[in-house]
Design a protein around this motif. Structure first.
Motif, PDB file in Angstrom:
ATOM      1  N   PRO B  31      43.273  52.005  33.914  1.00 43.17           N
ATOM      2  CA  PRO B  31      44.786  51.604  34.532  1.00 43.17           C
ATOM      3  C   PRO B  31      44.888  50.991  35.269  1.00 43.17           C
ATOM      4  N   GLY B  32      46.028  49.707  35.143  1.00 45.19           N
ATOM      5  CA  GLY B  32      46.679  48.864  36.007  1.00 45.19           C
ATOM      6  C   GLY B  32      46.284  48.052  35.181  1.00 45.19           C
ATOM      7  N   ASP B  33      47.190  46.735  35.562  1.00 41.72           N
ATOM      8  CA  ASP B  33      47.494  45.350  34.924  1.00 41.72           C
ATOM      9  C   ASP B  33      46.633  44.116  36.247  1.00 41.72           C
ATOM     10  N   GLU B  36      49.080  42.488  37.972  1.00 47.42           N
ATOM     11  CA  GLU B  36      50.842  42.405  38.456  1.00 47.42           C
ATOM     12  C   GLU B  36      49.502  42.631  39.810  1.00 47.42           C
ATOM     13  N   MET B  37      48.231  43.374  39.838  1.00 44.91           N
ATOM     14  CA  MET B  37      47.705  43.219  41.474  1.00 44.91           C
ATOM     15  C   MET B  37      47.801  41.997  41.606  1.00 44.91           C
ATOM     16  N   MET B  40      51.031  40.917  43.608  1.00 45.20           N
ATOM     17  CA  MET B  40      51.297  41.549  44.600  1.00 45.20           C
ATOM     18  C   MET B  40      50.404  40.928  45.360  1.00 45.20           C
ATOM     19  N   GLU B  41      49.154  40.829  45.188  1.00 41.32           N
ATOM     20  CA  GLU B  41      47.849  40.429  46.857  1.00 41.32           C
ATOM     21  C   GLU B  41      48.228  38.769  46.457  1.00 41.32           C
ATOM     22  N   GLU B  45      55.225  41.577  48.185  1.00 42.82           N
ATOM     23  CA  GLU B  45      55.469  42.187  47.447  1.00 42.82           C
ATOM     24  C   GLU B  45      56.787  41.763  46.140  1.00 42.82           C
ATOM     25  N   ALA B  49      58.722  40.436  37.335  1.00 46.40           N
ATOM     26  CA  ALA B  49      58.146  40.380  35.338  1.00 46.40           C
ATOM     27  C   ALA B  49      57.608  38.981  35.267  1.00 46.40           C
ATOM     28  N   ARG B  86      41.370  35.843  43.189  1.00 46.84           N
ATOM     29  CA  ARG B  86      42.460  36.432  43.897  1.00 46.84           C
ATOM     30  C   ARG B  86      42.609  35.004  44.939  1.00 46.84           C
ATOM     31  N   ARG B 273      42.257  44.101  41.842  1.00 40.51           N
ATOM     32  CA  ARG B 273      41.595  43.928  40.470  1.00 40.51           C
ATOM     33  C   ARG B 273      41.301  42.167  39.719  1.00 40.51           C
TER      34      ARG B 273
END
Lengths: 468, 312
Positions: B31-33, B36-37, B40-41, B45, B49, B86, B273
């Motif tokens: 799980p986890g998009d 989005e990760m 945010m990275e 924050e 959307a 990243r 991720r």
């Protein structure tokens, strides 16, 4: 630079780059690269009068073209907080920024993650080459994620730093950081955990600095399903959880009990006269009983319509996890006391996000969120347009929008005061602890002034005396 | 022998292919998009959307999984492991700059383990149930039970903070390697000591040892020339297998000592991720593991002439 873990690159950015408007250690707005600014039409157009005679580290002159480069079309920042900006245009040495809707732009521009960068920091293809800013230190070299070395910018326009060179090292483990400080392998460490403070306080050659920041821990409720769609149940939580006890017992007395207050006192427009929640277990129980939650079978847990009063509390793994886990346990104990069972789930960020998106949770424990700078942008989190909003209150949304579109400070204050009252009354979240940040340094590091802003390291005036 | 090695290396391609399919699908079931990760990275924050959608499209994560895998594989076959989500740097560069640090740490850890395990194991075996034997077996039990995390911090506290002999963290000269290597090697030393001991005890009971002794050979020669070489065969197997545990342990040791290796890179990329980088790291670690196992198999032929890989 992006190699530095998480948002920690900001500590380095804030030495290299500067913003048009900046904040002092107490978060008061000060002129930065812009000497002054004005808005002729209540926040729809902003004119910044730039400081003259400043150069970037590589000699490129700082001028309106650089501002257009940093905030113009295609700049990342335009896809996030500055979405409302229609265009950025240079008028000789001034820059005009025109917005679709009015907003207090100077407050947004204090954010060090969106600074003024030199057009020479990218190559012809627009690929990032190296950080070039106007700040007191310039980028020298980087060794992967191990360290970044900065050297003094001798041509700095403001007061030149005393330090000739600053090396940032990455030490992921907090205990290792503390030991490296004790052995003077490093001069200063940031992000010291609360549990290490009493030990470091006892060391004569180490100074521990603490200051209240804009960060606050909070329990965010899922107001869109049972039981927290009922305000009375949310209020029962607010009365049951003793935030003074959390600070005293879990955080070694470091931090300030929030008692529901959404803003840390260091935030702009923090209302000093809020009607806060004093812990009151009896009141909590009364509220639950009145809302129809009764312990019928005598097992210590309340029921209503055949359902037991239960809640899942989510925490994300990561830097905050140790702090959140101990706070969550106190919350769990307090709510058990009033007849609510709490199931704590410590999840990987991705797993938590999945449950959050599906609305499959009752409470999330969080810290921070939109708390950069003095400006109370944090309220956006409970807005229906926010990816993290679970409140769904139209009046609240309207009030947040109105506050953010106001430029007049007195009106702003009024609206933000109203919002704070509303958060206390309607409880989209219950705010627990205003966080203190902790920095420790060897005693030979002198002249350090801590800022109230957590991800910003202030090296103004810092120098190193003779080591013992 | 050569044709055997070539065949094994050919097999390795299939193993790596299998590993890549498994990691790729696992990453997409977790799980986890990632969009989005990563958003945010990269940007903190304060994302919306739209930002997330922008990142998703930029990283090609809006395509079906099998297409993503196909693209990735096509690129890998052309020697392009892709770019980290990243950091936007080539994955191969990211790995190759850290690989030496991890290899150095793992080899040093292994050296620590063998330098302790072989002599202590031999002494214990030759003086079974003596005080020395009991002490070393107790030490081995302790070594297995201690977590790297605890041991590492304890070693820093004692050798760096109190005695001031060794640096606390980082990678520079040889002195920076000592504490991480001891931390990493202790667990393996413990397991290997026990194995050397039991293997030696077994070998020392064999007829040919009795025969060697009967011929009047010196005890030293019996132990080191006749017994040890035979006792080492199971040890070599375990050392090969332990190499995987060593890489696993390196993840923790690298975090404690801020050692810039591939283990830390993997952990960071999992948290973020950073699919492309995870995939690259796993591929390298799997390749290392397969190669070490091959080396172990080859060394059997040297240690035991009865083992022969040539087709008859």
């Amino acid at each position: 630079m992006d190699k530095f873990p998480g948002g920690d690159a900001r500590f380095v950015w804030s030495q290299i780059y500067e913003t048009l408007v900046r904040v002092d250690p107490a978060l008061k707005m000060q002129p930065g690269l812009a000497e002054s600014w004005e808005t002729p039409d209540d926040g729809k157009t902003w004119l910044f009068h730039l400081r003259e005679g400043i150069s970037f580290h590589d000699g490129t002159p700082f001028n309106a073209a650089a501002v257009v480069f940093s905030y113009g079309d295609g700049a990342y920042v335009r896809t996030t907080v500055l979405r409302a900006v229609e265009y950025v245009e240079a008028v000789d040495e001034h820059t005009v920024i025109v917005l679709k809707k009015p907003m207090p732009l100077p407050l947004y521009l204090t954010h060090v993650a969106w600074p003024v960068m030199s057009p020479t920091s990218v190559d012809d293809q627009g690929e990032f080459v190296k950080p070039v800013g106007t700040g007191p230190f310039e980028f020298d070299h980087q060794v992967d994620e191990q360290k970044i070395v900065l050297v003094r910018n001798d041509a700095y326009w403001g007061e030149k730093p005393a330090l000739e060179k600053v090396t940032f090292r990455v030490v992921p483990d907090a205990t290792t950081r503390v030991m490296a400080l004790e052995r003077q392998e490093v001069d200063m460490i940031i992000k010291v955990p609360e549990a290490e403070v009493s030990r470091l306080d006892g060391e004569p050659d180490i100074v521990v600095y603490r200051r209240l920041t804009t960060f606050t821990d909070f329990l965010q409720f899922n107001c869109q399903r049972t039981p927290f769609n009922d305000l009375a149940v949310r209020m029962a939580v607010a009365y049951a959880v003793d935030t003074e006890q959390i600070v005293a017992n879990v955080l070694e007395g470091i931090g300030e009990p929030a008692k529901g207050r959404p803003f840390s006192p260091v935030t702009m427009y923090a209302n000093p006269d809020l009607d806060l929640y004093e812990a009151n277990v009896e009141r909590s129980k009364e509220l639950l009983s009145a809302a129809g939650w009764q312990d019928i079978d005598g097992d210590g847990l309340r029921e209503k319509d055949g359902e037991v009063l239960k809640a899942t509390l989510l925490l994300a793994r990561g830097a905050w996890a140790p702090r959140h886990a101990s706070i969550a346990e106190v919350v769990q104990g307090a709510l058990r006391e009033v007849g609510m069972e709490v199931d704590i789930q410590l999840l990987d960020g991705g797993a938590m996000q999945k449950l959050e998106t599906a609305g499959d949770f009752d409470i999330i424990l969080r810290t921070g969120f939109f708390v950069w700078g003095p400006y109370p942008r944090h309220f956006f989190i409970h807005h229906s347009n926010s990816p993290w909003g679970h409140f769904g209150d139209e009046e609240y949304d309207q009030l947040v929008d109105a506050a953010d579109m106001t430029v007049d400070p007195e009106k702003q204050r009024q609206l933000y005061y109203e919002l704070q009252d509303m958060v206390i009354e309607r409880l989209p979240a219950f705010y627990l602890v205003h966080e203190e940040k902790i920095v420790a340094a060897n005693a030979y590091v002198q002249g350090y002034t801590m800022t109230a802003e957590a991800p910003w390291l202030n090296l103004d005036g810092v120098y190193t005396a003779e080591r013992k | 022998m050569l044709s055997y090695v070539i065949r094994r290396i050919g097999l390795m391609v299939f193993i790596l292919l299998g590993v890549s399919v498994i990691t790729f699908s696992m990453m997409h079931f977790v799980p986890g998009d990632p969009a989005e990760m990563i958003a945010m990275e990269r940007y903190g924050e304060e994302i919306t959307a739209e930002t997330i959608a922008h990142v998703r499209a930029e990283l090609g994560l809006d395509q079906p999984v099998y297409l993503q895998y196909f693209h990735w594989l096509t690129n890998v076959l052309q020697g392009d492991l892709g770019y980290s989500f990243r950091t936007d740097r080539p994955v191969l560069d990211e790995i190759l700059t850290r690989l030496p640090a991890t290899v150095q740490l793992a080899l040093a850890g292994m050296l620590v383990a063998l330098v302790i395990a072989i002599p202590v194991g031999i002494i214990s075996a030759t003086r079974q149930y003596s005080a020395v034997d009991n002490l070393s077996m107790f030490g081995a039990l302790l070594g297995v039970s201690m977590s790297n995390f605890w041991l590492g911090l304890l070693l820093i506290l004692f050798f760096s903070v109190h005695l001031g002999w060794l640096p606390v963290f980082g990678r520079n000269g040889i002195e920076y390697l000592i504490l991480p290597a001891i931390t990493l090697g202790t667990g393996m030393a413990a397991i290997t000591t026990r194995l050397v001991r039991s293997s030696m005890i077994e070998v020392l009971g064999q007829d040919y040892i009795r025969a060697a002794r009967a011929r009047g050979l010196k005890e030293r020669v019996v132990i080191y020339k006749h017994a040890l070489k035979n006792a080492l065969i199971p040890v070599v197997t375990i050392v090969g297998l332990q190499f995987a545990a060593l890489l696993e342990g390196a993840v923790i040791v690298e975090v404690i000592f801020a050692w810039p290796g591939i283990g830390r890179l993997l952990v960071d990329s999992i948290f973020a991720r950073d699919f492309v980088l995870i995939q690259g790291c796993i591929l390298f670690i799997a390749a290392m593991f397969v190669l070490v196992n091959l080396l172990v198999d080859i060394s059997y032929a040297y240690l035991d002439p009865r083992i022969c890989y040539e087709a008859k």
